[in-house]
Design a protein around this motif. Structure first.
Motif, short mmCIF file in Angstrom:
data_model
loop_
_atom_site.label_atom_id
_atom_site.label_comp_id
_atom_site.label_asym_id
_atom_site.label_seq_id
_atom_site.Cartn_x
_atom_site.Cartn_y
_atom_site.Cartn_z
N THR A 270 0.81 -1.22 0.00
CA THR A 270 0.00 0.00 0.00
C THR A 270 0.85 1.27 0.00
OG1 THR A 270 -0.14 -0.12 2.41
CG2 THR A 270 -1.93 -1.13 1.15
N GLY A 271 2.16 1.10 -0.01
CA GLY A 271 3.04 2.25 0.05
C GLY A 271 3.48 2.58 1.47
N TRP A 272 4.52 3.39 1.58
CA TRP A 272 5.09 3.70 2.89
C TRP A 272 4.71 5.09 3.37
CZ3 TRP A 272 7.36 -0.05 5.58
CH2 TRP A 272 7.88 -1.17 4.89
N THR A 273 4.52 5.19 4.66
CA THR A 273 4.41 6.48 5.34
C THR A 273 5.61 6.58 6.28
OG1 THR A 273 3.16 5.60 7.22
CG2 THR A 273 1.88 6.34 5.28
N PRO A 274 5.95 7.79 6.73
CA PRO A 274 7.05 7.90 7.69
C PRO A 274 6.82 7.03 8.92
CG PRO A 274 6.48 10.06 6.85
CD PRO A 274 5.45 9.12 6.32
N GLU A 275 5.54 6.96 9.36
CA GLU A 275 5.24 6.18 10.55
C GLU A 275 5.44 4.68 10.31
OE1 GLU A 275 3.45 10.10 10.72
OE2 GLU A 275 3.29 8.50 9.20
N LEU A 276 5.04 4.20 9.12
CA LEU A 276 5.22 2.79 8.80
C LEU A 276 6.71 2.44 8.64
CD1 LEU A 276 2.35 1.94 6.30
CD2 LEU A 276 2.77 0.87 8.52
N ILE A 277 7.47 3.37 8.10
CA ILE A 277 8.91 3.14 7.99
C ILE A 277 9.50 2.96 9.38
CG2 ILE A 277 11.13 4.17 7.34
CD1 ILE A 277 9.66 5.52 5.00
N ALA A 278 9.09 3.83 10.31
CA ALA A 278 9.60 3.75 11.68
C ALA A 278 9.15 2.46 12.36
CB ALA A 278 9.13 4.96 12.48
N GLU A 279 7.93 2.02 12.06
CA GLU A 279 7.36 0.86 12.73
C GLU A 279 7.78 -0.47 12.11
OE1 GLU A 279 2.90 -1.11 13.52
OE2 GLU A 279 3.09 0.95 12.78
N VAL A 280 7.92 -0.51 10.76
CA VAL A 280 8.13 -1.77 10.07
C VAL A 280 9.49 -1.83 9.36
CG1 VAL A 280 7.26 -3.35 8.31
CG2 VAL A 280 5.65 -2.05 9.74
N ALA A 281 9.74 -0.86 8.47
CA ALA A 281 10.92 -0.93 7.60
C ALA A 281 12.23 -0.83 8.37
CB ALA A 281 10.84 0.16 6.54
N ALA A 282 12.34 0.21 9.19
CA ALA A 282 13.60 0.42 9.91
C ALA A 282 13.96 -0.76 10.82
CB ALA A 282 13.55 1.73 10.69
N PRO A 283 13.03 -1.29 11.62
CA PRO A 283 13.38 -2.46 12.44
C PRO A 283 13.78 -3.68 11.61
CG PRO A 283 11.41 -1.41 13.29
CD PRO A 283 11.69 -0.76 11.98
N ALA A 284 13.12 -3.85 10.44
CA ALA A 284 13.44 -5.00 9.59
C ALA A 284 14.83 -4.88 8.98
CB ALA A 284 12.39 -5.14 8.49
N LEU A 285 15.24 -3.67 8.68
CA LEU A 285 16.54 -3.45 8.04
C LEU A 285 17.67 -3.28 9.05
CD1 LEU A 285 15.44 -0.87 5.30
CD2 LEU A 285 15.92 -3.30 4.97
N LYS A 286 17.33 -2.97 10.28
CA LYS A 286 18.33 -2.59 11.28
C LYS A 286 19.41 -3.65 11.47
CE LYS A 286 18.80 -0.76 15.96
NZ LYS A 286 18.09 -0.41 17.21
N GLY A 287 19.04 -4.91 11.39
CA GLY A 287 20.01 -5.97 11.58
C GLY A 287 21.11 -5.99 10.53
N PHE A 289 22.27 -3.03 9.19
CA PHE A 289 22.95 -1.73 9.19
C PHE A 289 24.45 -1.94 9.37
CE2 PHE A 289 19.30 1.21 10.85
CZ PHE A 289 18.58 0.94 9.71
N PHE A 290 25.23 -1.09 8.73
CA PHE A 290 26.68 -1.11 8.94
C PHE A 290 27.03 -0.30 10.18
CE2 PHE A 290 26.54 -2.29 4.48
CZ PHE A 290 27.55 -3.23 4.40
N LYS A 291 27.97 -0.79 10.94
CA LYS A 291 28.44 -0.06 12.11
C LYS A 291 29.23 1.17 11.68
CE LYS A 291 28.98 -4.23 14.96
NZ LYS A 291 29.95 -5.07 15.70
#
Length: 304
Positions: A270-287, A289-291
């Motif tokens: 359905t597309g991304w909102t800033p809130e959904l990025i914070a809730e779903v995308a960022a936690p999924a990608l965080k693992g 992330f480069f140090k």
């Protein structure tokens, strides 16, 4: 003299000392005719004169090779064209460019001046473009040529107090890849080397704390002349199928560096909102992330 670069004409910028001098000498030993470019100033801009370039050219000639000095600055379009013209006037052609000229104006980012930023970008990034661009028409016409550029792990990985240098060195990586893509149809190649060596550049690294002293002690074991064989190989016909790559040379060790590619993705139908990025995308990608790391923390094993 004869060898892997027999009959080639090479321009080596910043060849009055350190890594550049060793590359110029190695090319001459391998049979190339060498334009030894150096403006003869210190890393911080003091001095100037024909001493370093002429000394290296004379050293090559004394050993039985062919070389001419050139004192033009890579940081100007006119100077870069003069460097290439020196090769044409002296040897009738140009086959290889080694963009080695460099300087340092280290400063923490929030304290860096406009002048400190521009001086480093001008020599490293603009210089690599200007000299390469000046040689490009000759490479295109003869349908052959090789560029060897110097990058750094300060850009590829990171380092303190070198935002100007790091930005320039990463810019050179992008420049090299673009040259490789744009000029492949003319059999022109472009590659980068990230050198690990004790030279005029690295001699300015602070060595005050025990950790810094230990790091400098390791660097001092890495001789500048270890870089030259890779620089000569990449300019030779033996590397005719090698282009768009980034190599590291560290004492007797050769590395091939990775280049940015997607490593993970997330999709929302359905597309991304800033809130959904914070809730779903960022936690999924965080693992993945480069140090936030510096070069010595990533390449942390002792030189061989």
């Amino acid at each position: 003299m004869s060898g892997i670069a027999e009959g080639k004409v090479v321009v080596v910028t910043g060849a009055g000392g350190g890594i550049g001098r060793d590359i110029a000498l190695a090319y001459a030993k391998a049979g190339a005719k060498v334009v030894v470019n150096d403006i003869g100033v210190s890393l911080t801009g003091e001095g100037g004169g024909d001493g370093p370039a002429k000394m290296v050219a004379d050293e090559i000639i004394k050993a039985g090779g062919q070389a001419v000095p050139n004192l033009d600055s890579v940081a100007s379009y006119e100077g870069a064209n003069n460097i290439i013209q020196t090769a044409i006037d002296s040897f009738g052609k140009i086959d290889i460019i080694v963009n080695n000229a460099g300087n340092l104006r280290d400063r923490l980012f929030h304290k860096m001046s406009e002048e400190e930023w521009r001086q480093v970008i001008d020599v490293h990034l603009h210089g690599s473009f200007f000299v390469s661009r000046a040689a490009a028409p000759y490479f295109r016409e003869q349908e052959s040529g090789a560029f060897v550029h110097m990058t750094s792990t300060s850009g590829l990985i990171g380092n303190f107090g070198q935002s100007n240098y790091s930005a320039a060195k990463m810019g050179i990586v992008g420049l090299s890849k673009s040259i490789a893509l744009d000029m492949a149809r003319y059999n022109v190649r472009s590659n980068c080397i990230a050198p690990f060596a004790w030279s005029r550049m690295t001699s300015s690294i602070p060595a005050e704390t025990p950790e810094e002293k230990a790091r400098v002690a390791k660097l001092q074991k890495m001789e500048a002349n270890k870089i030259a064989p890779m620089a000569v190989y990449l300019g030779s016909d033996a590397a005719s199928e090698v282009t768009g790559q980034i190599f590291g040379v560290r004492a007797n060790e050769i590395m091939l560096f990775s280049q940015p590619r997607p490593i993970r993705s997330v999709h929302m139908s359905t597309g991304w909102t800033p809130e959904l990025i914070a809730e779903v995308a960022a936690p999924a990608l965080k693992g993945s992330f480069f140090k936030l790391e510096r070069s010595p923390e990533v390449i942390n094993w002792d030189p061989i």
